[in-house]
Design a protein around this motif. Sequence first.
Motif, PDB file in Angstrom:
ATOM      1  N   MET A 275       0.825  -1.201   0.000  1.00 52.74           N
ATOM      2  CA  MET A 275       0.000   0.000   0.000  1.00 52.74           C
ATOM      3  C   MET A 275       0.860   1.252   0.000  1.00 52.74           C
ATOM      4  N   ALA A 276       1.926   1.261   0.791  1.00 50.62           N
ATOM      5  CA  ALA A 276       2.767   2.450   0.884  1.00 50.62           C
ATOM      6  C   ALA A 276       3.451   2.764  -0.433  1.00 50.62           C
ATOM      7  N   VAL A 277       3.909   1.749  -1.162  1.00 46.03           N
ATOM      8  CA  VAL A 277       4.630   2.021  -2.399  1.00 46.03           C
ATOM      9  C   VAL A 277       3.674   2.487  -3.497  1.00 46.03           C
ATOM     10  N   HIS A 278       2.403   2.101  -3.414  1.00 40.86           N
ATOM     11  CA  HIS A 278       1.397   2.605  -4.346  1.00 40.86           C
ATOM     12  C   HIS A 278       0.851   3.963  -3.918  1.00 40.86           C
ATOM     13  N   PHE A 279       0.858   4.227  -2.611  1.00 35.46           N
ATOM     14  CA  PHE A 279       0.322   5.468  -2.046  1.00 35.46           C
ATOM     15  C   PHE A 279       1.401   6.139  -1.190  1.00 35.46           C
ATOM     16  N   PRO A 280       2.529   6.538  -1.771  1.00 39.32           N
ATOM     17  CA  PRO A 280       3.649   7.026  -0.961  1.00 39.32           C
ATOM     18  C   PRO A 280       3.375   8.316  -0.207  1.00 39.32           C
ATOM     19  N   ASP A 281       2.390   9.086  -0.638  1.00 43.18           N
ATOM     20  CA  ASP A 281       2.060  10.333   0.057  1.00 43.18           C
ATOM     21  C   ASP A 281       0.908  10.172   1.043  1.00 43.18           C
ATOM     22  N   MET A 282       0.549   8.949   1.363  1.00 41.99           N
ATOM     23  CA  MET A 282      -0.589   8.725   2.250  1.00 41.99           C
ATOM     24  C   MET A 282      -0.368   9.408   3.599  1.00 41.99           C
ATOM     25  N   PRO A 283      -1.275  10.275   4.017  1.00 44.38           N
ATOM     26  CA  PRO A 283      -1.128  10.917   5.330  1.00 44.38           C
ATOM     27  C   PRO A 283      -1.444   9.939   6.455  1.00 44.38           C
ATOM     28  N   MET A 284      -0.553   9.862   7.426  1.00 41.68           N
ATOM     29  CA  MET A 284      -0.732   8.891   8.491  1.00 41.68           C
ATOM     30  C   MET A 284      -1.941   9.185   9.371  1.00 41.68           C
ATOM     31  N   PHE A 285      -2.119  10.450   9.783  1.00 40.12           N
ATOM     32  CA  PHE A 285      -3.194  10.755  10.720  1.00 40.12           C
ATOM     33  C   PHE A 285      -4.568  10.494  10.124  1.00 40.12           C
ATOM     34  N   SER A 286      -4.844  11.040   8.945  1.00 42.00           N
ATOM     35  CA  SER A 286      -6.200  10.995   8.404  1.00 42.00           C
ATOM     36  C   SER A 286      -6.514   9.705   7.664  1.00 42.00           C
ATOM     37  N   VAL A 287      -5.487   8.991   7.198  1.00 42.21           N
ATOM     38  CA  VAL A 287      -5.722   7.782   6.410  1.00 42.21           C
ATOM     39  C   VAL A 287      -5.045   6.563   7.035  1.00 42.21           C
ATOM     40  N   GLY A 288      -3.746   6.638   7.233  1.00 43.24           N
ATOM     41  CA  GLY A 288      -3.001   5.480   7.695  1.00 43.24           C
ATOM     42  C   GLY A 288      -3.513   4.895   9.000  1.00 43.24           C
ATOM     43  N   MET A 289      -3.842   5.765   9.956  1.00 46.75           N
ATOM     44  CA  MET A 289      -4.320   5.261  11.236  1.00 46.75           C
ATOM     45  C   MET A 289      -5.644   4.515  11.088  1.00 46.75           C
ATOM     46  N   ARG A 290      -6.470   4.936  10.150  1.00 49.58           N
ATOM     47  CA  ARG A 290      -7.760   4.270   9.934  1.00 49.58           C
ATOM     48  C   ARG A 290      -7.582   2.880   9.331  1.00 49.58           C
ATOM     49  N   LEU A 291      -6.427   2.647   8.688  1.00 52.53           N
ATOM     50  CA  LEU A 291      -6.190   1.377   8.011  1.00 52.53           C
ATOM     51  C   LEU A 291      -5.267   0.458   8.791  1.00 52.53           C
ATOM     52  N   MET A 292      -4.914   0.825  10.009  1.00 57.46           N
ATOM     53  CA  MET A 292      -3.969   0.021  10.768  1.00 57.46           C
ATOM     54  C   MET A 292      -4.465  -1.401  10.985  1.00 57.46           C
ATOM     55  N   ASN A 293      -5.725  -1.569  11.316  1.00 54.60           N
ATOM     56  CA  ASN A 293      -6.224  -2.926  11.531  1.00 54.60           C
ATOM     57  C   ASN A 293      -6.275  -3.714  10.232  1.00 54.60           C
ATOM     58  N   ALA A 294      -6.501  -3.021   9.123  1.00 54.83           N
ATOM     59  CA  ALA A 294      -6.468  -3.708   7.827  1.00 54.83           C
ATOM     60  C   ALA A 294      -5.096  -4.329   7.603  1.00 54.83           C
ATOM     61  N   MET A 295      -4.037  -3.589   7.948  1.00 56.06           N
ATOM     62  CA  MET A 295      -2.690  -4.124   7.804  1.00 56.06           C
ATOM     63  C   MET A 295      -2.512  -5.367   8.676  1.00 56.06           C
ATOM     64  N   ASN A 296      -3.227  -5.400   9.805  1.00 54.23           N
ATOM     65  CA  ASN A 296      -3.134  -6.551  10.693  1.00 54.23           C
ATOM     66  C   ASN A 296      -3.792  -7.794  10.102  1.00 54.23           C
ATOM     67  N   VAL A 297      -4.926  -7.612   9.429  1.00 48.68           N
ATOM     68  CA  VAL A 297      -5.726  -8.781   9.052  1.00 48.68           C
ATOM     69  C   VAL A 297      -5.523  -9.238   7.613  1.00 48.68           C
ATOM     70  N   ILE A 298      -4.925  -8.409   6.756  1.00 45.74           N
ATOM     71  CA  ILE A 298      -4.755  -8.823   5.358  1.00 45.74           C
ATOM     72  C   ILE A 298      -3.909 -10.087   5.262  1.00 45.74           C
ATOM     73  N   GLY A 299      -2.783 -10.115   5.956  1.00 44.22           N
ATOM     74  CA  GLY A 299      -1.936 -11.303   5.913  1.00 44.22           C
ATOM     75  C   GLY A 299      -2.643 -12.523   6.457  1.00 44.22           C
ATOM     76  N   ASP A 300      -3.380 -12.345   7.559  1.00 41.25           N
ATOM     77  CA  ASP A 300      -4.112 -13.462   8.132  1.00 41.25           C
ATOM     78  C   ASP A 300      -5.162 -13.990   7.164  1.00 41.25           C
ATOM     79  N   GLY A 301      -5.860 -13.077   6.479  1.00 46.03           N
ATOM     80  CA  GLY A 301      -6.883 -13.488   5.533  1.00 46.03           C
ATOM     81  C   GLY A 301      -6.302 -14.227   4.337  1.00 46.03           C
ATOM     82  N   LEU A 302      -5.196 -13.707   3.797  1.00 46.06           N
ATOM     83  CA  LEU A 302      -4.550 -14.364   2.670  1.00 46.06           C
ATOM     84  C   LEU A 302      -4.050 -15.757   3.071  1.00 46.06           C
ATOM     85  N   GLU A 303      -3.490 -15.834   4.252  1.00 46.35           N
ATOM     86  CA  GLU A 303      -3.009 -17.142   4.730  1.00 46.35           C
ATOM     87  C   GLU A 303      -4.155 -18.119   4.876  1.00 46.35           C
TER      88      GLU A 303
END
Length: 309
Positions: A275-303
């Motif tokens: 996600m970061a390499v596709h969205f390198p300017d992603m603002p952490m406060f307004s966007v990144g923090m909202r997606l933190m749990n997504a980062m947690n579960v994507i790997g688990d879901g793919l596995e």
Amino acid sequence: MGRWIGASAALLGVALFLPWTSGAIAAETLQPFVLAKTVSGPLDAAVEQARSALERGGFRIIAQTQPYRQEESHVDAATVIVFTRSDVLKVAGKQATGGFIAPLRLSVTEVDGQVQVAYVNPTYFAHAYRLDDDLAQVSSDLEDAFPGGQGFGSEKGMAPGKLRKYHYSFGMHYFDEPYELATFGSHGQAVEKVREHLSNNTVGISQVYELAVPNSEQVVFGVLRRPTQNTHSDMDDTWIMSIADFEARKKTAYLPYEILVTGNKVIAMHAQFRMAVHFPDMPMFSVGMRLMNAMNVIGDGLEAAVKDE
């Protein structure tokens, strides 16, 4: 697995918000996407025109998909075309994880009555995925197929050297730190098992395409994520992109996500990196923090979607 770890609350407040582009930026900078054109005609016509332009450029179309649940989408309509070419596959086959570059993507996205045609920049991702070839000819041929395109996705652009060692910030994953989803007895068994599990998994991950990389033990599976279990709900593509893809120029060609069988192992790029390499300017406060749990579960879901229980 797949936890967004390595950053304390203090680091989230300081280090994670520092721009990666400290210091001088090289003369050559690259953008992750190219906006080929914006038109006012119907989306279906733009899709057919894009397909024809790709085929005239010698590209082979692998798949076409509608990545979003339309009733919940942040755009009016969207189609993604996945394509490749023999020279891209040749480069991909030279490295054990080169298969990630093999499926290129073009999107046709309707927003407020306007249709945007955009594609991923092969040279940008050749550097990001640490290939031995920058795919400059492929990028040039796409420019010929879609003249007048404009790069977008990073305000300042990304220097090749930075891309080759890119990560979003301290504690975040690099390209060479993928999800390790499963290991099987052989390459053939790994491909067979992934194919089987993607066709009947219960977590809501569906296969869009399968692409074998010639002269290598690599097969790429493109997937969309539409969770059927609450435990994996935050990995939903439609929901994630409604948050991440907030700028006027749409990055629909971020999708589908890749699962790579390389040898007897099954891996996927870590969501923090992809996600970061596709969205390198992603603002952490307004966007990144909202997606933190997504980062947690994507790997688990793919596995859960590809491994034996």
